[in-house]
Design an enzyme around this catalytic site. Structure first.
Site, short mmCIF file in Angstrom:
data_model
loop_
_atom_site.label_atom_id
_atom_site.label_comp_id
_atom_site.label_asym_id
_atom_site.label_seq_id
_atom_site.Cartn_x
_atom_site.Cartn_y
_atom_site.Cartn_z
N LYS A 140 114.16 34.51 -35.91
CA LYS A 140 114.17 33.20 -36.55
C LYS A 140 115.60 32.84 -36.91
O LYS A 140 116.25 33.55 -37.67
CB LYS A 140 113.33 33.29 -37.83
CG LYS A 140 112.48 32.09 -38.09
CD LYS A 140 111.54 32.38 -39.26
CE LYS A 140 111.04 31.10 -39.89
NZ LYS A 140 110.56 30.07 -38.97
N ASP A 169 114.33 31.50 -32.20
CA ASP A 169 113.52 30.34 -32.56
C ASP A 169 114.19 29.59 -33.70
O ASP A 169 114.29 30.09 -34.81
CB ASP A 169 112.11 30.76 -32.97
CG ASP A 169 111.17 29.57 -33.12
OD1 ASP A 169 111.65 28.42 -32.98
OD2 ASP A 169 109.97 29.78 -33.37
N GLU A 195 114.02 28.78 -28.60
CA GLU A 195 112.87 27.94 -28.87
C GLU A 195 113.26 26.79 -29.80
O GLU A 195 113.89 27.01 -30.83
CB GLU A 195 111.82 28.82 -29.57
CG GLU A 195 110.40 28.44 -29.34
CD GLU A 195 109.49 29.58 -29.82
OE1 GLU A 195 109.59 30.71 -29.31
OE2 GLU A 195 108.69 29.33 -30.74
N ASP A 220 108.39 24.11 -28.56
CA ASP A 220 107.25 24.59 -29.34
C ASP A 220 106.69 23.43 -30.18
O ASP A 220 105.67 22.84 -29.82
CB ASP A 220 107.67 25.76 -30.23
CG ASP A 220 106.52 26.34 -31.03
OD1 ASP A 220 105.38 25.86 -30.88
OD2 ASP A 220 106.74 27.27 -31.84
N LYS A 244 100.11 27.00 -28.01
CA LYS A 244 99.12 27.64 -28.87
C LYS A 244 97.78 27.20 -28.30
O LYS A 244 97.29 26.10 -28.63
CB LYS A 244 99.28 27.17 -30.32
CG LYS A 244 100.61 27.60 -30.96
CD LYS A 244 100.76 26.98 -32.34
CE LYS A 244 101.93 27.57 -33.11
NZ LYS A 244 103.21 27.54 -32.40
MG MG Z 1 108.38 28.42 -32.56
#
Ligand code: MG
Length: 334
Positions: A140, A169, A195, A220, A244
């Site tokens: 992250k 990300d 991402e 995303d 997802k």
């Molecule tokens: Mg993500």
């Protein structure tokens, strides 16, 4: 074909509340759907919305279900607006569970990506996850400034075995100048992809960054349903699509889209229960959908084996699939 259905809402506290852009997420709410054909065949599906991610709300889903008064046909499901991606996923899941033959095809194995926390804590977490056997990692970033985070990138890469992979990300946190700095830095480094470098709706910036730098980028937050992925594809997006599946609509449509367009897809968890997750992982392990590490390194989510199902380790294989978990979950909600 017409069939009867009933549904039961669930509300499950998360073992570890998740920090999101919209505050702390402490409880997963959703609906277990039970459909029954006239022949008596039964199938279960899961509606697991994330409204702040752009799905239908639980109230909207419930209102639709209540309106049908327990009986529906395939045409009515097909006519559901695109927005109802979670409901469309769930009805398709329940319907395909009814027609599924007991003898499943041969399943493959896929690596699972472990999540590394933001900042310096990522270094210790990496050691731990390597020891646990993980070989794919997601770090992250975009939480602190590039001046603070960029030096850590080299520390992380120095500790990464040659056969391991690191993706970043940013959750849309960078402006285009910050993104440019990162992409320049990553250009000579073995990064799997970055991402959501900038805001989800910054379409021109995202397409421009993808064209200007050799680093692979992934969308995303920019997409929820398959329709949005198709839109980006039509704009010329040739990077990765993080999907997802529990939010995206019928799983079979996702499979067909990937097989037809060769879209480069990463499958990711929506913090669904083992009911939806098993269907998604089964499709992934059947092969052809993705070869990238799965974004299902979520660990124990609910602290209840009925809802968590088998724990997902560094490698996902058939042992990660719950066998018909719907019935037990349904009964637990009675
Ligand atoms: Mg993500």
């Amino acid at each position: 074909m017409a069939f009867r259905f009933s549904y039961r809402p669930y509300r499950l506290p998360l073992c570890t509340p998740l920090r999101t852009a919209h505050g702390l997420w402490a409880e997963r709410e959703g609906i277990i759907l039970r459909v029954e054909e006239a022949s008596g065949r039964v199938g279960f599906g899961e509606i697991a919305p994330i409204p702040w991610f752009g799905t239908e709300t639980l109230a909207e889903a419930t209102e639709r279900l209540a309106g049908w008064r327990g009986e529906i046909d395939d045409e009515q499901i097909a006519a559901l607006p695109e927005k109802f991606g979670c409901m469309r996923f769930a009805f398709a899941q329940a319907r395909s569970a009814m027609s599924e033959s007991a003898a499943a095809g041969k399943l493959t194995r896929l690596p699972v990506a472990a999540l590394l926390p933001a900042g310096r804590a990522a270094l210790a977490a990496l050691e731990q996850k390597l020891e646990a056997g993980f070989l794919a990692f997601k770090w992250k970033v975009g939480v602190a400034s590039p001046d603070e985070e960029l030096p850590l990138l080299d520390d992380l890469l120095a500790r990464l075995p040659a056969h391991a992979q690191l993706r970043l990300d940013a959750n849309g946190a960078w402006n285009s100048r910050q993104a440019g700095r990162w992409l320049e830095r990553c250009a000579e480094r073995p990064i799997e992809f970055i991402e959501q470098p900038v805001a989800p709706d910054a379409e021109a910036t995202l397409l421009g960054l993808a064209a200007d730098y050799p680093v692979k980028l992934a969308l995303d937050e920019s997409l929820v349903r398959l329709a949005e992925a198709r839109h980006w594809q039509a704009q010329g997006w040739s990077g990765v699509f993080v999907m997802k599946p529990a939010l995206a609509g019928p799983l079979s449509e996702l499979v067909r889209w990937v097989s037809e367009t060769k879209a480069d897809v990463v499958l990711s968890s929506a913090i669904e229960t083992t009911l939806a997750r098993s269907a998604i992982l089964r499709a992934a392990l059947a092969g052809g959908l993705t070869t990238r590490a799965l974004g299902f390194g979520v660990g124990e989510v609910f602290g209840d084996a009925r809802w968590d199902g088998p724990m997902i380790g560094p490698i996902a294989d058939a042992s990660c699939l719950a066998l018909n978990p719907g019935e037990a979950m349904w009964n637990a909600l009675a």
